[in-house]
Design a protein around this motif. Structure first.
Motif, mmCIF file in Angstrom:
data_model
loop_
_atom_site.group_PDB
_atom_site.id
_atom_site.type_symbol
_atom_site.label_atom_id
_atom_site.label_comp_id
_atom_site.label_asym_id
_atom_site.label_seq_id
_atom_site.Cartn_x
_atom_site.Cartn_y
_atom_site.Cartn_z
ATOM 1 N N GLU A 169 103.072 18.770 -53.600
ATOM 2 C CA GLU A 169 102.429 18.684 -54.906
ATOM 3 C C GLU A 169 103.451 19.091 -55.959
ATOM 4 O O GLU A 169 104.148 20.099 -55.787
ATOM 5 C CB GLU A 169 101.217 19.621 -54.960
ATOM 6 C CG GLU A 169 100.421 19.479 -56.246
ATOM 7 C CD GLU A 169 99.186 20.373 -56.285
ATOM 8 O OE1 GLU A 169 98.500 20.358 -57.327
ATOM 9 O OE2 GLU A 169 98.920 21.083 -55.293
ATOM 10 N N LEU A 192 108.094 12.860 -55.446
ATOM 11 C CA LEU A 192 106.971 12.301 -54.683
ATOM 12 C C LEU A 192 107.396 11.088 -53.869
ATOM 13 O O LEU A 192 106.822 10.807 -52.812
ATOM 14 C CB LEU A 192 105.818 11.955 -55.632
ATOM 15 C CG LEU A 192 105.152 13.172 -56.278
ATOM 16 C CD1 LEU A 192 104.071 12.753 -57.266
ATOM 17 C CD2 LEU A 192 104.569 14.117 -55.224
ATOM 18 N N SER A 237 105.735 12.512 -50.236
ATOM 19 C CA SER A 237 104.431 12.425 -50.893
ATOM 20 C C SER A 237 103.504 13.556 -50.474
ATOM 21 O O SER A 237 102.413 13.709 -51.028
ATOM 22 C CB SER A 237 103.784 11.075 -50.584
ATOM 23 O OG SER A 237 103.645 10.927 -49.175
#
Lengths: 66, 268
Positions: free
Chosen positions: B85, B78, B82
């Motif tokens: 998922e 992440l 970002s």
């Protein structure tokens, strides 16, 4: 007599079977797959197949790490 | 295809890839998938980060020691991107949970470190029709093959029976150079991205081998086996067996990981 083993030329004795070659490579008992002229050969047929000049043999090991 | 994190191809952005094992192979594969912008990345691993992992499991760092690998990896992915998922599955892949875990994903990456688990993945993927990438590494050698179930050569086509752990050296027994894991894990990530995007050809019916000492990359043509017990003309494997559990040990180079120790740890 010359065969092609894993892409490289290799000399073998006349009359050798696939089992002889595998044993000579000290691979007996290890988990390997043997391909002869692009066909997978069942383990129980190693002893009955007599090598011919120019045979292309691939010996593949199972690799389990990660 | 624009291979940047901010503009992945739509099919890549919407793609879902599951990585089984966040170790030597899974670390580089996960990083590459995040950077490629693969929309959903699933991570399965029951283990925590150990010191001996760090020489090749490049998604983990010294500050992560003791943390679940899936948590450590998710954090790094992440940070890199970002927009993706990352779904964590802090559990061991088994015959019982495999259908549930595989179901949501488009493609599976076998990045595990055990013989039995690799066959479990192969069998589960073929039975469920889930495309996947196999890879194995040990010492200075690695190999990888992509499988499209019932269309291309599977592991059982080559190795009908599960090799015993005694016949197949593990990284624990034999050691491994860390960069080898990166080389093969990155190929697996490329296969997943190509599968999603539809670009190029997949590494199907060809076993790609890498010998780091020679050094040599080589692709061996492999054909489907009509006598394959899983995808041949008269299959004998028609369901997953709970006996197909990983009895091999993890690729801990330090050598301190014993089977007993690990089992004890898992049962906690």
């Amino acid at each position: 007599m010359t065969v092609v083993l894993n892409g490289e030329e290799r000399s073998c004795r006349e009359g050798w079977t696939l089992a002889d070659l595998v044993a000579d490579l000290r691979l007996t008992g290890r988990r390997i797959a043997v391909e002869l002229n692009r066909n997978i050969i069942p383990r129980d047929e190693y002893t009955s197949y007599r090598l011919r000049p120019g045979d292309e043999i691939e010996v593949v090991h199972f690799v389990g790490g990660g | 295809m624009k291979p940047t994190p901010t503009s992945p191809a739509p099919r890549v952005r919407e793609g879902k890839v599951l990585i089984v094992g966040v170790g030597g192979l899974g670390s580089p594969a996960a990083l590459a998938l995040a950077l490629a912008g693969v929309g959903t990345i699933g991570l399965i691993d029951p283990d925590a980060v150990e010191l001996s992992n760090l020489q090749r499991q490049i998604v983990h760092q010294t500050a992560d020691l003791g943390r679940p690998k899936v948590v450590s990896a998710r954090e790094k992915l992440l940070r890199l991107n970002s927009a993706v998922e990352v779904i964590t599955h802090h559990e061991r892949l088994q015959a019982e949970n495999l259908p549930r875990l595989f179901h949501p994903y488009d493609f599976v990456i076998d990045a595990t470190d055990g013989v039995a688990t690799k066959f479990l993945i192969n069998d589960g993927a073929v039975l469920l029709g889930k495309p996947f990438s196999y890879a194995g590494i040990v010492q200075f050698s690695g190999q990888t093959l992509t499988v499209l179930p019932r269309q291309t050569t599977c592991l059982r086509c080559l190795f009908p029976d599960i090799p015993s752990a005694d016949d197949v050296p593990t990284c624990q027994e034999a050691g491994i150079i860390g960069s080898l894991a990166g080389s093969l894990g990155m190929v697996q990530a490329a296969e997943a991205v190509k599968y999603l995007s539809g670009d190029g050809e997949l590494l199907t019916d060809r076993l790609l081998t890498y010998e780091a000492l020679a050094p040599r990359w080589r692709a061996v043509t492999v054909k489907r086996n009509p006598r394959c017990p899983l995808c041949g003309v008269s299959p004998t494997i028609t369901a997953l067996s709970s006996e197909e559990q990983d009895q091999t040990i993890s690729c801990a180079v330090g050598g301190e990981t014993s089977v007993e120790w690990k089992r004890e740890k898992e049962s906690v």
